[in-house]
Design an enzyme around this catalytic site. Sequence first.
Site, PDB file in Angstrom:
ATOM      1  N   LYS A   1       0.220 -61.207 -11.196  1.00 23.83           N
ATOM      2  CA  LYS A   1       0.276 -60.567  -9.869  1.00 23.83           C
ATOM      3  C   LYS A   1       0.422 -59.159  -9.751  1.00 23.83           C
ATOM      4  O   LYS A   1       1.385 -58.526  -9.843  1.00 23.83           O
ATOM      5  CB  LYS A   1       1.859 -60.426  -9.200  1.00 23.83           C
ATOM      6  CG  LYS A   1       2.265 -60.838  -7.378  1.00 23.83           C
ATOM      7  CD  LYS A   1       3.528 -61.583  -7.359  1.00 23.83           C
ATOM      8  CE  LYS A   1       3.340 -61.122  -5.810  1.00 23.83           C
ATOM      9  NZ  LYS A   1       2.134 -61.407  -4.431  1.00 23.83           N
TER      10      LYS A   1
ATOM     11  N   GLU B   1      -5.520 -71.033  -1.976  1.00 24.63           N
ATOM     12  CA  GLU B   1      -3.985 -70.420  -1.687  1.00 24.63           C
ATOM     13  C   GLU B   1      -4.638 -69.337  -0.383  1.00 24.63           C
ATOM     14  O   GLU B   1      -6.250 -69.328   0.320  1.00 24.63           O
ATOM     15  CB  GLU B   1      -3.990 -69.679  -2.178  1.00 24.63           C
ATOM     16  CG  GLU B   1      -4.139 -68.418  -3.221  1.00 24.63           C
ATOM     17  CD  GLU B   1      -3.235 -67.823  -4.510  1.00 24.63           C
ATOM     18  OE1 GLU B   1      -1.599 -67.757  -4.034  1.00 24.63           O
ATOM     19  OE2 GLU B   1      -3.233 -66.981  -5.606  1.00 24.63           O
TER      20      GLU B   1
HETATM   21  N1  PMP Z   1       0.089 -66.653  -3.073  1.00 29.21           N
HETATM   22  C1  PMP Z   1      -0.423 -65.010  -2.960  1.00 29.21           C
HETATM   23  C2  PMP Z   1      -1.543 -64.278  -2.791  1.00 29.21           C
HETATM   24  C3  PMP Z   1       0.538 -64.466  -3.491  1.00 29.21           C
HETATM   25  O1  PMP Z   1       0.425 -62.538  -3.283  1.00 29.21           O
HETATM   26  C4  PMP Z   1       1.760 -64.511  -2.901  1.00 29.21           C
HETATM   27  C5  PMP Z   1       2.941 -64.078  -2.666  1.00 29.21           C
HETATM   28  N2  PMP Z   1       4.116 -62.891  -3.282  1.00 29.21           N
HETATM   29  C6  PMP Z   1       1.938 -66.131  -2.715  1.00 29.21           C
HETATM   30  C7  PMP Z   1       0.383 -66.815  -3.268  1.00 29.21           C
HETATM   31  C8  PMP Z   1       3.158 -66.919  -2.779  1.00 29.21           C
HETATM   32  O2  PMP Z   1       3.972 -66.328  -3.446  1.00 29.21           O
HETATM   33  P1  PMP Z   1       5.589 -66.561  -3.940  1.00 29.21           P
HETATM   34  O3  PMP Z   1       5.919 -67.682  -2.627  1.00 29.21           O
HETATM   35  O4  PMP Z   1       6.493 -66.098  -5.369  1.00 29.21           O
HETATM   36  O5  PMP Z   1       6.115 -65.546  -3.049  1.00 29.21           O
END
Ligand code: PMP
Length: 287
Positions: free
Chosen positions: A151, A184
């Site tokens: 991330k 995603e």
């Molecule tokens: N995919 C991406 C690219 C994201 O940035 C996020 C949000 N941070 C998610 C999925 C969802 O992740 P999370 O459930 O950990 O917030």
Amino acid sequence: MALQVYISGNWVDREDAKISVFDHGLLYGDGVFEGMRSYSGKVFQLQEHLDRLWESARAIQLQIPGSKEEMATAVKETLRRNDLADAYVRLVVTRGSGTLGLDPNRCCNPEVIIITDKIALYPQEYYEKGLELITAATIRNHPAALSPRIKSLNYLNNILAKMEGARAGCVEALMLNHKGEVAECTGDNIFIVRRGSLLTPPIDAGILEGITRNVVLELARQQAIPVAEIAFTRHDIFIAQECFLTGSAAEVIPVVKLDDRMIGDGVPGPITLRLIKAFAALVHSTG
Ligand code: PMP
């Protein structure tokens, strides 16, 4: 009182929350972050978010100053100082300020930033009626170029995909991977329901291992809904009975259209609604 922002050991008013223009987080997107939510004053899945932050940092060979415990304490203190119970929490760790060259070894001190603020939710209508998505032409990062599991502060291709969505009147956009499979959305993971089973792309489809995704997989297992992490394509979404997205900010949100084609009956489906309910019960019980 002005919103208090934590920057590397100090709390400052939001107007004074500034870092150097020489910070490589700004110059090169060299850094990592997390987005989390607190419910009734307690950060949901805090340990999992800290673990992912440390793993993202490790992957880019960035040493986060201090321990996870210290970070957790600083997060809680930031929420307390801002008198926020139900909030969004952003953690950012940058490489720190250095020279104009790429070399991270010339950066001295990583900066740790914690911002808490009121959560900006999608309109309630989307939760009741479902979202529409388009498929973005911009693909998710090739895992061999920059792993989507990190991330990182480099979100440009997701931003470009989000802009494609906005141009089509959609608040989220579907991103495929380099193989043309479903990866995603720009800031959310995706699930479909097919013949009673819950399917979501595996981590090696080139996605962020969403923390909400993992929680929802666990909730589904507890409810005896068959689950599989399996690669699929847009075709599978078009023939799915249900579709929804998960993310810390969005929680669980139904999707009823992709590229102007109706998914299932065009309304949030029964498994989606069950999981929305189970998720709400969980965040409010642990909150
Ligand atoms: N995919 C991406 C690219 C994201 O940035 C996020 C949000 N941070 C998610 C999925 C969802 O992740 P999370 O459930 O950990 O917030």
